[in-house]
Write a protein that holds these residues in place. Sequence first.
Motif, PDB file in Angstrom:
ATOM      1  N   ILE A  49       0.842  -1.202   0.000  1.00 55.71           N
ATOM      2  CA  ILE A  49       0.000   0.000   0.000  1.00 55.71           C
ATOM      3  C   ILE A  49       0.881   1.257   0.000  1.00 55.71           C
ATOM      4  O   ILE A  49       0.630   2.202  -0.749  1.00 55.71           O
ATOM      5  N   ASN A  50       1.913   1.258   0.836  1.00 53.79           N
ATOM      6  CA  ASN A  50       2.797   2.423   0.919  1.00 53.79           C
ATOM      7  C   ASN A  50       3.635   2.617  -0.340  1.00 53.79           C
ATOM      8  O   ASN A  50       3.841   3.749  -0.783  1.00 53.79           O
ATOM      9  N   ILE A  51       4.118   1.533  -0.925  1.00 48.95           N
ATOM     10  CA  ILE A  51       4.893   1.662  -2.161  1.00 48.95           C
ATOM     11  C   ILE A  51       3.993   2.163  -3.284  1.00 48.95           C
ATOM     12  O   ILE A  51       4.384   3.033  -4.067  1.00 48.95           O
ATOM     13  N   GLN A  52       2.779   1.647  -3.346  1.00 52.82           N
ATOM     14  CA  GLN A  52       1.839   2.134  -4.366  1.00 52.82           C
ATOM     15  C   GLN A  52       1.554   3.617  -4.156  1.00 52.82           C
ATOM     16  O   GLN A  52       1.498   4.393  -5.106  1.00 52.82           O
ATOM     17  N   LYS A  53       1.412   4.031  -2.901  1.00 51.46           N
ATOM     18  CA  LYS A  53       1.196   5.448  -2.604  1.00 51.46           C
ATOM     19  C   LYS A  53       2.392   6.277  -3.075  1.00 51.46           C
ATOM     20  O   LYS A  53       2.212   7.353  -3.642  1.00 51.46           O
ATOM     21  N   LEU A  54       3.606   5.773  -2.858  1.00 55.46           N
ATOM     22  CA  LEU A  54       4.792   6.487  -3.340  1.00 55.46           C
ATOM     23  C   LEU A  54       4.728   6.690  -4.852  1.00 55.46           C
ATOM     24  O   LEU A  54       5.001   7.776  -5.357  1.00 55.46           O
ATOM     25  N   TRP A  55       4.369   5.647  -5.572  1.00 60.66           N
ATOM     26  CA  TRP A  55       4.295   5.751  -7.035  1.00 60.66           C
ATOM     27  C   TRP A  55       3.219   6.741  -7.451  1.00 60.66           C
ATOM     28  O   TRP A  55       3.463   7.606  -8.284  1.00 60.66           O
ATOM     29  N   TYR A  56       2.020   6.604  -6.896  1.00 57.51           N
ATOM     30  CA  TYR A  56       0.905   7.473  -7.290  1.00 57.51           C
ATOM     31  C   TYR A  56       1.173   8.923  -6.903  1.00 57.51           C
ATOM     32  O   TYR A  56       0.880   9.839  -7.668  1.00 57.51           O
ATOM     33  N   ASP A  57       1.728   9.130  -5.709  1.00 54.38           N
ATOM     34  CA  ASP A  57       2.040  10.501  -5.281  1.00 54.38           C
ATOM     35  C   ASP A  57       3.134  11.111  -6.152  1.00 54.38           C
ATOM     36  O   ASP A  57       3.088  12.301  -6.468  1.00 54.38           O
ATOM     37  N   PHE A  58       4.119  10.311  -6.549  1.00 52.55           N
ATOM     38  CA  PHE A  58       5.163  10.823  -7.438  1.00 52.55           C
ATOM     39  C   PHE A  58       4.549  11.256  -8.765  1.00 52.55           C
ATOM     40  O   PHE A  58       4.892  12.308  -9.311  1.00 52.55           O
ATOM     41  N   TYR A  59       3.626  10.464  -9.282  1.00 52.23           N
ATOM     42  CA  TYR A  59       2.957  10.828 -10.534  1.00 52.23           C
ATOM     43  C   TYR A  59       2.211  12.153 -10.371  1.00 52.23           C
ATOM     44  O   TYR A  59       2.286  13.020 -11.243  1.00 52.23           O
ATOM     45  N   ASP A  60       1.510  12.335  -9.263  1.00 57.12           N
ATOM     46  CA  ASP A  60       0.805  13.596  -9.010  1.00 57.12           C
ATOM     47  C   ASP A  60       1.775  14.773  -8.934  1.00 57.12           C
ATOM     48  O   ASP A  60       1.500  15.847  -9.473  1.00 57.12           O
ATOM     49  N   LEU A  61       2.912  14.579  -8.282  1.00 58.60           N
ATOM     50  CA  LEU A  61       3.926  15.638  -8.204  1.00 58.60           C
ATOM     51  C   LEU A  61       4.480  15.954  -9.597  1.00 58.60           C
ATOM     52  O   LEU A  61       4.695  17.118  -9.953  1.00 58.60           O
ATOM     53  N   TYR A  62       4.682  14.928 -10.387  1.00 57.30           N
ATOM     54  CA  TYR A  62       5.151  15.106 -11.760  1.00 57.30           C
ATOM     55  C   TYR A  62       4.165  15.968 -12.552  1.00 57.30           C
ATOM     56  O   TYR A  62       4.568  16.866 -13.303  1.00 57.30           O
ATOM     57  N   LEU A  63       2.869  15.709 -12.385  1.00 59.07           N
ATOM     58  CA  LEU A  63       1.858  16.485 -13.105  1.00 59.07           C
ATOM     59  C   LEU A  63       1.901  17.962 -12.714  1.00 59.07           C
ATOM     60  O   LEU A  63       1.712  18.834 -13.564  1.00 59.07           O
ATOM     61  N   VAL A  64       2.163  18.237 -11.447  1.00 56.02           N
ATOM     62  CA  VAL A  64       2.280  19.635 -11.009  1.00 56.02           C
ATOM     63  C   VAL A  64       3.469  20.286 -11.711  1.00 56.02           C
ATOM     64  O   VAL A  64       3.360  21.413 -12.206  1.00 56.02           O
ATOM     65  N   LEU A  65       4.588  19.585 -11.784  1.00 53.62           N
ATOM     66  CA  LEU A  65       5.774  20.142 -12.435  1.00 53.62           C
ATOM     67  C   LEU A  65       5.549  20.429 -13.915  1.00 53.62           C
ATOM     68  O   LEU A  65       6.193  21.318 -14.474  1.00 53.62           O
ATOM     69  N   ARG A  66       4.661  19.707 -14.553  1.00 53.21           N
ATOM     70  CA  ARG A  66       4.405  19.879 -15.974  1.00 53.21           C
ATOM     71  C   ARG A  66       3.483  21.058 -16.292  1.00 53.21           C
ATOM     72  O   ARG A  66       3.359  21.439 -17.445  1.00 53.21           O
ATOM     73  N   ARG A  67       2.849  21.619 -15.264  1.00 49.69           N
ATOM     74  CA  ARG A  67       1.947  22.749 -15.500  1.00 49.69           C
ATOM     75  C   ARG A  67       2.730  23.986 -15.911  1.00 49.69           C
ATOM     76  O   ARG A  67       3.821  24.241 -15.408  1.00 49.69           O
ATOM     77  N   LEU A  68       2.142  24.774 -16.790  1.00 47.99           N
ATOM     78  CA  LEU A  68       2.803  25.987 -17.271  1.00 47.99           C
ATOM     79  C   LEU A  68       2.785  27.106 -16.244  1.00 47.99           C
ATOM     80  O   LEU A  68       3.733  27.867 -16.141  1.00 47.99           O
ATOM     81  N   ASN A  69       1.694  27.230 -15.511  1.00 52.80           N
ATOM     82  CA  ASN A  69       1.554  28.309 -14.532  1.00 52.80           C
ATOM     83  C   ASN A  69       1.112  27.742 -13.189  1.00 52.80           C
ATOM     84  O   ASN A  69       0.196  26.930 -13.140  1.00 52.80           O
ATOM     85  N   LEU A  70       1.759  28.202 -12.126  1.00 54.93           N
ATOM     86  CA  LEU A  70       1.395  27.782 -10.775  1.00 54.93           C
ATOM     87  C   LEU A  70       1.244  29.022  -9.903  1.00 54.93           C
ATOM     88  O   LEU A  70       2.040  29.959 -10.012  1.00 54.93           O
ATOM     89  N   THR A  71       0.257  28.975  -9.028  1.00 53.52           N
ATOM     90  CA  THR A  71       0.103  30.066  -8.063  1.00 53.52           C
ATOM     91  C   THR A  71       1.065  29.828  -6.905  1.00 53.52           C
ATOM     92  O   THR A  71       1.596  28.723  -6.737  1.00 53.52           O
ATOM     93  N   ASN A  72       1.259  30.851  -6.101  1.00 55.23           N
ATOM     94  CA  ASN A  72       2.128  30.700  -4.927  1.00 55.23           C
ATOM     95  C   ASN A  72       1.606  29.625  -3.994  1.00 55.23           C
ATOM     96  O   ASN A  72       2.388  28.863  -3.413  1.00 55.23           O
ATOM     97  N   SER A  73       0.302  29.538  -3.821  1.00 55.37           N
ATOM     98  CA  SER A  73      -0.238  28.517  -2.917  1.00 55.37           C
ATOM     99  C   SER A  73      -0.052  27.115  -3.513  1.00 55.37           C
ATOM    100  O   SER A  73       0.186  26.159  -2.777  1.00 55.37           O
ATOM    101  N   GLU A  74      -0.123  26.972  -4.833  1.00 52.63           N
ATOM    102  CA  GLU A  74       0.130  25.667  -5.461  1.00 52.63           C
ATOM    103  C   GLU A  74       1.596  25.271  -5.303  1.00 52.63           C
ATOM    104  O   GLU A  74       1.907  24.097  -5.086  1.00 52.63           O
ATOM    105  N   ILE A  75       2.487  26.235  -5.382  1.00 53.48           N
ATOM    106  CA  ILE A  75       3.913  25.961  -5.173  1.00 53.48           C
ATOM    107  C   ILE A  75       4.169  25.549  -3.727  1.00 53.48           C
ATOM    108  O   ILE A  75       4.887  24.583  -3.459  1.00 53.48           O
ATOM    109  N   ASP A  76       3.545  26.248  -2.790  1.00 53.00           N
ATOM    110  CA  ASP A  76       3.687  25.879  -1.375  1.00 53.00           C
ATOM    111  C   ASP A  76       3.140  24.480  -1.119  1.00 53.00           C
ATOM    112  O   ASP A  76       3.741  23.686  -0.388  1.00 53.00           O
ATOM    113  N   ASN A  77       2.005  24.175  -1.731  1.00 54.88           N
ATOM    114  CA  ASN A  77       1.395  22.854  -1.588  1.00 54.88           C
ATOM    115  C   ASN A  77       2.319  21.782  -2.182  1.00 54.88           C
ATOM    116  O   ASN A  77       2.515  20.721  -1.583  1.00 54.88           O
ATOM    117  N   PHE A  78       2.896  22.068  -3.343  1.00 53.55           N
ATOM    118  CA  PHE A  78       3.843  21.143  -3.962  1.00 53.55           C
ATOM    119  C   PHE A  78       5.024  20.887  -3.020  1.00 53.55           C
ATOM    120  O   PHE A  78       5.419  19.746  -2.804  1.00 53.55           O
TER     121      PHE A  78
END
Length: 127
Positions: A49-78
């Motif tokens: 469960i934890n390893i799967q969470k690591l993979w899925y969370d990494f994918y979500d973080l990757y998607l944030v990095l691919r965004r063209l524009n981020l707000t300050n609160s999105e950067i803080d959340n990242f």
Amino acid sequence: MISIKVHFEFFKSRSNSGKWEWTSLMGPDKKKGLQYFPIVDFILGKCGINIQKLWYDFYDLYLVLRRLNLTNSEIDNFENKVKQWVKLFCRPSQGQINSALQIPDLYRKENITSYMHVFSQHIPEFL
């Protein structure tokens, strides 16, 4: 891997004394693996469960990095999420050793790579 439409296989090397090797995942297939591969079907219990969470969370973080524009609160959340991701990666065992309630560790702090350090400690500064 067939169910998520990714070609992946293990094979014995002809040039490396018959040692096992495997297909390298590239681009879209790597992303499909991170997003959809059912790790809990192969690694049972809390560890899976934890390893799967690591993979899925990494994918979500990757998607944030691919965004063209981020707000300050999105950067803080990242920044918060990537630091939590590293903490889960190297979380120590919890509970009494060898008891049914023990939650095993995943990886040791020594397994954190320089890439992971940069990912969590420096990338947020550049967003």
